[in-house]
Motif scaffolding. Structure first.
Motif, PDB file in Angstrom:
ATOM      1  N   ALA A   1      55.736  64.188  51.342  1.00 32.43           N
ATOM      2  CA  ALA A   1      54.608  64.157  50.818  1.00 32.43           C
ATOM      3  C   ALA A   1      54.261  64.718  49.468  1.00 32.43           C
ATOM      4  O   ALA A   1      53.766  64.070  48.581  1.00 32.43           O
ATOM      5  CB  ALA A   1      53.427  64.657  51.754  1.00 32.43           C
ATOM      6  N   TYR A   2      54.833  66.025  49.159  1.00 29.90           N
ATOM      7  CA  TYR A   2      54.640  66.826  48.059  1.00 29.90           C
ATOM      8  C   TYR A   2      55.467  65.839  46.921  1.00 29.90           C
ATOM      9  O   TYR A   2      54.762  65.517  45.641  1.00 29.90           O
ATOM     10  CB  TYR A   2      55.214  68.151  48.114  1.00 29.90           C
ATOM     11  N   PHE A   3      56.629  65.565  46.839  1.00 28.96           N
ATOM     12  CA  PHE A   3      57.349  64.832  46.069  1.00 28.96           C
ATOM     13  C   PHE A   3      56.976  63.293  45.794  1.00 28.96           C
ATOM     14  O   PHE A   3      56.916  62.816  44.770  1.00 28.96           O
ATOM     15  CB  PHE A   3      58.879  64.580  46.521  1.00 28.96           C
ATOM     16  N   SER A   4      56.415  63.008  46.884  1.00 28.25           N
ATOM     17  CA  SER A   4      55.652  61.396  46.711  1.00 28.25           C
ATOM     18  C   SER A   4      54.437  61.655  45.799  1.00 28.25           C
ATOM     19  O   SER A   4      54.290  60.603  44.981  1.00 28.25           O
ATOM     20  CB  SER A   4      55.458  60.767  48.136  1.00 28.25           C
ATOM     21  N   MET A   5      53.715  62.455  46.127  1.00 27.02           N
ATOM     22  CA  MET A   5      52.605  62.693  45.271  1.00 27.02           C
ATOM     23  C   MET A   5      52.813  62.806  43.826  1.00 27.02           C
ATOM     24  O   MET A   5      52.234  62.382  42.996  1.00 27.02           O
ATOM     25  CB  MET A   5      51.480  63.736  45.854  1.00 27.02           C
ATOM     26  N   VAL A   6      53.600  63.936  43.752  1.00 20.65           N
ATOM     27  CA  VAL A   6      54.184  64.337  42.250  1.00 20.65           C
ATOM     28  C   VAL A   6      54.765  62.930  41.685  1.00 20.65           C
ATOM     29  O   VAL A   6      54.367  63.055  40.392  1.00 20.65           O
ATOM     30  CB  VAL A   6      54.974  65.577  42.195  1.00 20.65           C
ATOM     31  N   GLY A   7      55.639  62.358  42.288  1.00 20.48           N
ATOM     32  CA  GLY A   7      56.149  61.070  41.618  1.00 20.48           C
ATOM     33  C   GLY A   7      55.106  60.154  41.163  1.00 20.48           C
ATOM     34  O   GLY A   7      55.271  59.784  40.145  1.00 20.48           O
ATOM     35  N   VAL A   8      54.064  60.025  42.100  1.00 16.78           N
ATOM     36  CA  VAL A   8      52.960  58.845  41.572  1.00 16.78           C
ATOM     37  C   VAL A   8      52.214  59.496  40.687  1.00 16.78           C
ATOM     38  O   VAL A   8      51.934  58.348  39.525  1.00 16.78           O
ATOM     39  CB  VAL A   8      52.185  58.589  43.001  1.00 16.78           C
ATOM     40  N   CYS A   9      52.014  60.710  40.321  1.00 15.30           N
ATOM     41  CA  CYS A   9      51.172  61.216  39.667  1.00 15.30           C
ATOM     42  C   CYS A   9      52.001  61.375  38.186  1.00 15.30           C
ATOM     43  O   CYS A   9      51.496  60.859  37.095  1.00 15.30           O
ATOM     44  CB  CYS A   9      50.893  62.683  39.761  1.00 15.30           C
ATOM     45  N   CYS A  10      53.375  61.513  38.185  1.00 19.42           N
ATOM     46  CA  CYS A  10      54.286  61.387  36.875  1.00 19.42           C
ATOM     47  C   CYS A  10      54.151  59.802  36.547  1.00 19.42           C
ATOM     48  O   CYS A  10      54.051  59.676  35.425  1.00 19.42           O
ATOM     49  CB  CYS A  10      55.460  61.877  37.264  1.00 19.42           C
ATOM     50  N   ALA A  11      54.285  59.001  37.470  1.00 23.76           N
ATOM     51  CA  ALA A  11      54.311  57.718  36.989  1.00 23.76           C
ATOM     52  C   ALA A  11      53.235  57.251  36.463  1.00 23.76           C
ATOM     53  O   ALA A  11      53.237  56.307  35.281  1.00 23.76           O
ATOM     54  CB  ALA A  11      54.609  56.745  38.303  1.00 23.76           C
ATOM     55  N   ILE A  12      51.995  57.635  37.060  1.00 27.43           N
ATOM     56  CA  ILE A  12      50.814  57.292  36.092  1.00 27.43           C
ATOM     57  C   ILE A  12      50.632  57.926  34.582  1.00 27.43           C
ATOM     58  O   ILE A  12      50.243  57.267  33.837  1.00 27.43           O
ATOM     59  CB  ILE A  12      49.595  57.505  37.075  1.00 27.43           C
TER      60      ILE A  12
ATOM     61  N   PHE B   1      59.447  62.547  36.195  1.00 26.05           N
ATOM     62  CA  PHE B   1      59.231  61.349  37.176  1.00 26.05           C
ATOM     63  C   PHE B   1      60.739  61.133  37.868  1.00 26.05           C
ATOM     64  O   PHE B   1      61.060  61.142  38.985  1.00 26.05           O
ATOM     65  CB  PHE B   1      59.025  60.152  36.311  1.00 26.05           C
ATOM     66  N   ALA B   2      61.716  61.202  37.071  1.00 26.65           N
ATOM     67  CA  ALA B   2      63.072  61.069  37.514  1.00 26.65           C
ATOM     68  C   ALA B   2      63.563  62.071  38.361  1.00 26.65           C
ATOM     69  O   ALA B   2      64.195  61.959  39.357  1.00 26.65           O
ATOM     70  CB  ALA B   2      64.069  60.897  36.275  1.00 26.65           C
ATOM     71  N   PHE B   3      63.379  63.354  37.987  1.00 26.39           N
ATOM     72  CA  PHE B   3      63.702  64.406  39.042  1.00 26.39           C
ATOM     73  C   PHE B   3      63.077  64.521  40.222  1.00 26.39           C
ATOM     74  O   PHE B   3      63.665  64.700  41.242  1.00 26.39           O
ATOM     75  CB  PHE B   3      63.459  65.769  38.137  1.00 26.39           C
ATOM     76  N   ASN B   4      61.736  64.029  40.350  1.00 23.88           N
ATOM     77  CA  ASN B   4      61.187  63.859  41.542  1.00 23.88           C
ATOM     78  C   ASN B   4      61.611  62.652  42.299  1.00 23.88           C
ATOM     79  O   ASN B   4      61.890  63.011  43.644  1.00 23.88           O
ATOM     80  CB  ASN B   4      59.541  63.775  41.380  1.00 23.88           C
ATOM     81  N   LEU B   5      61.951  61.652  41.744  1.00 26.63           N
ATOM     82  CA  LEU B   5      62.667  60.661  42.509  1.00 26.63           C
ATOM     83  C   LEU B   5      64.075  60.978  43.147  1.00 26.63           C
ATOM     84  O   LEU B   5      64.433  60.634  44.178  1.00 26.63           O
ATOM     85  CB  LEU B   5      62.975  59.356  41.580  1.00 26.63           C
ATOM     86  N   SER B   6      64.622  61.914  42.193  1.00 26.01           N
ATOM     87  CA  SER B   6      66.011  62.433  42.798  1.00 26.01           C
ATOM     88  C   SER B   6      65.716  63.077  44.200  1.00 26.01           C
ATOM     89  O   SER B   6      66.616  63.167  45.048  1.00 26.01           O
ATOM     90  CB  SER B   6      66.659  63.044  41.841  1.00 26.01           C
TER      91      SER B   6
END
Length: 213
Positions: free
Chosen positions: A86-97, A126-131
């Motif tokens: 959940a944490y990585f998903s949320m941060v990833g979405v926020c980074c994408a925005i 964003f990339a580090f969170n996706l990884s």
């Protein structure tokens, strides 16, 4: 339904802020960028970035450490296995925005060199969170579950801290091998998380320089 009350309260404060913003009263202080969608895109960037940066700061340096020092190790691990996706998903979405908003506000062809660097920092986060979301975190969780099974057979894991694990690993080659593999995978996950946080921290310095207090 307490979360609905908190959500509606946050929306109400946001609405009040929009209503009483200078753009709402026709202020031209921001030039052409104060018109149309620009204020809302700026808001989306600021809220998304601050959410990602704040979550990363809390999980990395505060929440995780407190839980590790106060929860039985297996309970801590099981909680982290639910929280991290959940944490990585949320941060990833926020980074994408944030990437999309910053790229819209600062088109590459007309962006200055510092602005291009900042877009790079946001893309890195964003990339580090996706990884972590798709590679390191699932591997870490799977390895943790396998190690928990071995530890339960050795009647350890309900304690707080690593002491019993380290003692058991001295006489249990399988556990020692799992510890080594888990440490490597967890280390890569932690490194990716730190790199993401560092990229966000660089952008926070850039935003601080834009404040006119």
């Amino acid at each position: 339904m307490a979360w609905i009350t908190r959500f509606l309260t946050a929306v109400a404060f946001l609405a009040v802020g929009v209503i009483f913003s200078p753009e709402t009263f026709g202020s031209k202080s921001g030039g052409p960028h104060s018109l149309g969608l620009y204020p809302f895109i700026k808001l989306a960037h600021l809220l998304s970035f601050s959410t990602a940066f704040g979550a990363a700061l809390w999980v990395t340096f505060i929440g995780g450490i407190i839980m590790f020092k106060n929860l039985p190790r297996h309970q801590f691990g099981n909680l982290q296995s639910k929280m991290f996706p959940a944490y990585f998903s949320m941060v990833g979405v926020c980074c994408a925005i944030s990437v999309a908003a910053f790229g819209y506000l600062h088109p590459w062809k007309s962006a200055t060199t510092p602005e291009k660097y900042q877009l790079g920092f946001l893309l890195s986060a964003f990339a580090f969170n996706l990884s972590n979301l798709f590679v390191f975190s699932p591997m870490t969780i799977e390895m943790m579950k396998q190690r928990h099974k071995v530890e339960r057979e050795a009647n350890i894991g309900d304690e707080i801290g690593w002491s019993k694990n380290q003692e058991a690993a001295k006489t249990n080659p399988k556990l020692a091998a799992m510890n080594k593999k888990f440490g490597m995978i967890h280390g890569l996950s932690s490194l990716a998380n730190i790199m993401s946080f560092g990229s966000l921290a660089m952008h926070s310095w850039y935003l601080a320089g834009k404040l006119n207090l």
